[in-house]
Scaffold this motif. Structure first.
Motif, short mmCIF file in Angstrom:
data_model
loop_
_atom_site.label_atom_id
_atom_site.label_comp_id
_atom_site.label_asym_id
_atom_site.label_seq_id
_atom_site.Cartn_x
_atom_site.Cartn_y
_atom_site.Cartn_z
N ARG A 9 1.02 -1.00 -0.22
CA ARG A 9 0.34 0.03 0.12
C ARG A 9 0.62 1.07 0.07
NH1 ARG A 9 -3.19 1.91 4.96
NH2 ARG A 9 -1.26 2.14 5.74
N GLU A 10 1.86 1.57 1.03
CA GLU A 10 2.94 2.52 0.79
C GLU A 10 3.58 3.01 -0.66
OE1 GLU A 10 3.57 4.40 4.04
OE2 GLU A 10 1.69 3.13 4.37
N ARG A 11 3.50 1.41 -1.00
CA ARG A 11 4.08 2.16 -2.17
C ARG A 11 3.65 2.20 -3.64
NH1 ARG A 11 7.30 -2.96 -0.75
NH2 ARG A 11 6.19 -4.24 -2.22
N GLY A 12 1.84 2.08 -3.22
CA GLY A 12 1.25 2.68 -3.69
C GLY A 12 1.00 0.97 -5.12
N GLU A 13 1.07 0.23 -5.16
CA GLU A 13 1.10 -1.11 -5.80
C GLU A 13 -0.44 -1.57 -5.53
OE1 GLU A 13 4.99 -2.97 -4.77
OE2 GLU A 13 4.19 -3.74 -4.83
N ILE A 14 -1.39 -1.47 -4.33
CA ILE A 14 -2.50 -1.99 -3.92
C ILE A 14 -3.43 -0.48 -3.47
CG2 ILE A 14 -2.24 -3.99 -3.34
CD1 ILE A 14 -2.39 -3.70 -0.61
N ILE A 15 -4.19 -0.20 -3.74
CA ILE A 15 -5.08 0.43 -3.56
C ILE A 15 -6.18 0.12 -2.46
CG2 ILE A 15 -7.14 2.45 -3.92
CD1 ILE A 15 -6.19 2.35 -6.78
N PRO A 16 -6.33 0.23 -0.69
CA PRO A 16 -7.40 -0.19 0.36
C PRO A 16 -8.39 0.37 -0.45
CG PRO A 16 -6.03 1.16 0.93
CD PRO A 16 -5.49 1.70 -0.39
N THR A 17 -9.21 -0.69 -0.10
CA THR A 17 -11.05 -0.17 0.01
C THR A 17 -11.63 0.67 0.47
OG1 THR A 17 -11.52 -2.61 -0.57
CG2 THR A 17 -12.98 -1.28 0.23
N ASN A 18 -12.10 1.92 0.18
CA ASN A 18 -12.97 3.35 0.83
C ASN A 18 -13.32 3.00 2.15
OD1 ASN A 18 -15.08 3.82 -0.26
ND2 ASN A 18 -14.59 4.13 -1.81
N ASP A 19 -13.90 3.58 2.88
CA ASP A 19 -14.49 3.28 4.47
C ASP A 19 -16.13 2.87 4.16
OD1 ASP A 19 -11.86 3.83 5.92
OD2 ASP A 19 -12.29 5.92 6.33
N GLU A 20 -16.09 3.54 2.99
CA GLU A 20 -17.45 3.67 2.67
C GLU A 20 -18.33 2.19 1.97
OE1 GLU A 20 -15.49 6.30 1.73
OE2 GLU A 20 -16.75 7.83 2.70
N GLU A 21 -17.18 1.54 1.26
CA GLU A 21 -17.50 0.26 0.48
C GLU A 21 -17.38 -0.52 1.76
OE1 GLU A 21 -17.98 -1.46 -2.84
OE2 GLU A 21 -18.63 -0.19 -2.19
N MET A 22 -16.64 -0.75 2.74
CA MET A 22 -16.04 -1.25 3.88
C MET A 22 -17.46 -1.43 4.58
SD MET A 22 -13.38 -2.73 3.89
CE MET A 22 -12.77 -3.30 5.10
N ILE A 23 -17.92 -0.55 5.08
CA ILE A 23 -19.21 -0.45 6.02
C ILE A 23 -19.89 -1.18 4.74
CG2 ILE A 23 -20.82 1.08 6.41
CD1 ILE A 23 -18.56 3.37 6.96
N ALA A 24 -19.89 -0.86 3.79
CA ALA A 24 -21.23 -1.37 2.51
C ALA A 24 -21.41 -2.80 2.85
CB ALA A 24 -21.49 -0.77 1.37
N MET A 25 -19.92 -3.19 2.86
CA MET A 25 -20.04 -5.41 2.67
C MET A 25 -19.97 -5.66 4.16
SD MET A 25 -16.02 -5.09 0.60
CE MET A 25 -15.83 -5.01 -1.00
N TYR A 26 -19.47 -4.82 4.99
CA TYR A 26 -19.76 -5.90 6.81
C TYR A 26 -21.48 -5.57 6.81
CZ TYR A 26 -20.37 -6.19 11.52
OH TYR A 26 -20.31 -6.74 12.61
N GLU A 27 -21.98 -4.46 6.48
CA GLU A 27 -23.62 -4.22 5.65
C GLU A 27 -23.91 -5.94 5.56
OE1 GLU A 27 -26.62 -2.59 7.35
OE2 GLU A 27 -24.85 -2.15 8.17
N ALA A 28 -23.78 -5.91 4.24
CA ALA A 28 -24.17 -7.06 3.26
C ALA A 28 -23.94 -8.66 4.34
CB ALA A 28 -23.19 -7.10 1.92
N LEU A 29 -22.78 -7.97 5.04
CA LEU A 29 -22.49 -9.31 5.86
C LEU A 29 -23.48 -9.66 6.86
CD1 LEU A 29 -20.05 -11.66 7.35
CD2 LEU A 29 -19.35 -9.21 7.73
N LEU A 30 -23.80 -8.52 7.42
CA LEU A 30 -25.10 -8.56 8.50
C LEU A 30 -27.09 -8.69 8.28
CD1 LEU A 30 -24.00 -5.37 10.63
CD2 LEU A 30 -23.78 -8.10 10.25
N THR A 31 -26.85 -8.25 6.52
CA THR A 31 -28.08 -9.24 5.84
C THR A 31 -27.60 -10.53 5.68
OG1 THR A 31 -28.40 -6.86 5.46
CG2 THR A 31 -29.40 -8.25 4.33
N GLY A 32 -26.75 -10.97 5.16
CA GLY A 32 -26.81 -12.21 5.00
C GLY A 32 -27.17 -13.32 6.26
N MET A 33 -25.65 -13.25 7.18
CA MET A 33 -25.96 -13.78 8.11
C MET A 33 -27.43 -14.17 8.60
SD MET A 33 -22.78 -14.99 8.79
CE MET A 33 -21.58 -14.91 8.00
#
Length: 377
Positions: free
Chosen positions: A201-225
């Motif tokens: 990440r520090e070298r710019g080789e990967i771009i982290p998932t942004n906070d909004e997408e992380m929240i949306a993924m967790y919401e999808a997780l809760l709903t799916g579970m």
């Protein structure tokens, strides 16, 4: 009741995100097994005669041990400690270690639960974090466990992996649900300093998932579970009814446990201890009966903060009764005063004398926990 945790610090290769203490030194496994048996003899009185209700082999990759090596460790445990008849006994494993022959041998041992580090059902994602198994191997490993009669299965998943989007994340969940396992642990990817992932990440080789997408993924997780009958009993842990991890639940309930092996932590109610994070130094120190761990005595403030930190992560929440029975009035008053703003904002709900995070509050759980900790004496 108490637990025993055994840290097996060996891996065939390092995952890019991992900051646990592990080494790729299989030649040291025999000496490690001898040392961990010696450590049990040295620290056999640590739990003050408490009955052992959970035993957990973590790592690292415990499935790198041979059946004979597991057997030697179990012989020492059952010789030195009083183990409950129906104790939960878990080992972590990588999917590619779980051959039919290996599982057939494992079934001769006291294990009754397995935690499989799958992380993803996508070969490109697995390759990006340097996992050594394939998606196909992961699915077959779960099936082989069931065939071998090992039904109490937990799997690990990670969301927010490099280049992962919502469509892909939902596909990972679908694959997990189709396996029908009893327990699923799910973690948002974190970039721990000095890991390979952090450097990428520090070298710019990967771009982290942004906070909004992380929240949306967790919401999808809760709903799916919820849709698939899993109970969200801790922020990152989900299970079918009656299948909570007893070992991890004991951590969250502040029960005592003995940690064995390099970097392992222990807790006896009044202090925390942690072993040195170096396999060679650990083996040498144990062999020479030299000091191999450090100790921190816990103040009442420490105990209060620990209780708040773990209790707000679980669905049972913070017990008002426990607070009043176990802590000085100043800590109780501080908590009651500080928690009001989060109740008003619908981040915490207060019912049946317990304070629990709401679905909304889970997304800022770290902030809430930090605000409810007692800083000044």
């Amino acid at each position: 009741m108490a637990g025993i945790y055994l840290h097996v610090p060996f891996c065939k290769q390092r995952c890019t995100y991992c900051d646990f203490y592990t080494q790729v030194l299989p030649n040291l496994i025999p000496d490690f097994v001898t040392s961990i048996q010696k450590e049990m003899h040295i620290r056999k009185d640590y739990l003050k005669g408490e009955t052992i209700e959970t035993i957990y082999f973590g790592g690292g990759t415990p499935s790198l041990l041979s059946v004979d090596q597991f057997q030697m460790i179990f012989q020492t445990i059952f010789c030195l400690f009083k183990v409950e008849d129906h104790a939960e006994i878990t080992f972590e494993a990588n999917p590619d270690d779980l051959s039919s022959d290996f599982l057939g041998q494992i079934r001769k041992l006291p294990f009754n639960r397995i935690s499989i580090g799958i992380q993803a059902f996508d070969n490109n994602l697995l390759k990006s974090i340097n996992r050594r198994h394939s998606a196909e191997q992961a699915i077959e490993a779960v099936k082989r466990c069931k065939t071998a009669g090992l039904e109490n299965i937990s799997i690990d998943l990670i969301y927010g992996l490099p280049a992962q989007n919502m469509e892909n994340w939902k596909a990972q969940l679908k694959a997990a649900f189709e396996l029908g396992v009893k327990h699923i642990s799910v973690y948002g990817l974190t970039y721990e300093q000095n890991t390979k992932l952090w450097k990428q990440r520090e070298r710019g080789e990967i771009i982290p998932t942004n906070d909004e997408e992380m929240i949306a993924m967790y919401e999808a997780l809760l709903t799916g579970m919820s849709d698939h009958g899993y109970e969200a009993y801790e922020i990152s842990n989900f299970c079918k009814p009656g299948s909570r991890s007893k070992h991890n639940s004991a951590y969250w309930k502040m029960k005592p446990y003995l940690g064995l092996g390099p970097s392992a932590h222990s807790f006896d109610g009044d202090s925390r201890q942690w072993n040195i994070s170096n396999i060679r130094k650990y083996i040498q120190a144990v062999d020479e009966s030299s000091p191999f761990y450090e100790v921190e005595l816990l103040s009442e403030r420490d105990k209060y903060n620990d209780y708040i930190m773990v209790s707000l992560r679980i669905s049972d929440g913070v017990s008002e009764i426990y607070l009043k029975d176990n802590f000085d009035k100043k800590y109780v008053d501080y908590f009651i005063k500080s928690v009001c703003i989060f109740i008003d904002q619908s981040d915490i709900i207060h019912e049946n004398s317990c304070f629990r995070l709401t679905r909304k509050g889970i997304h800022i759980s770290n902030y809430i926990i930090s605000e409810l900790m007692f800083v000044d004496d």
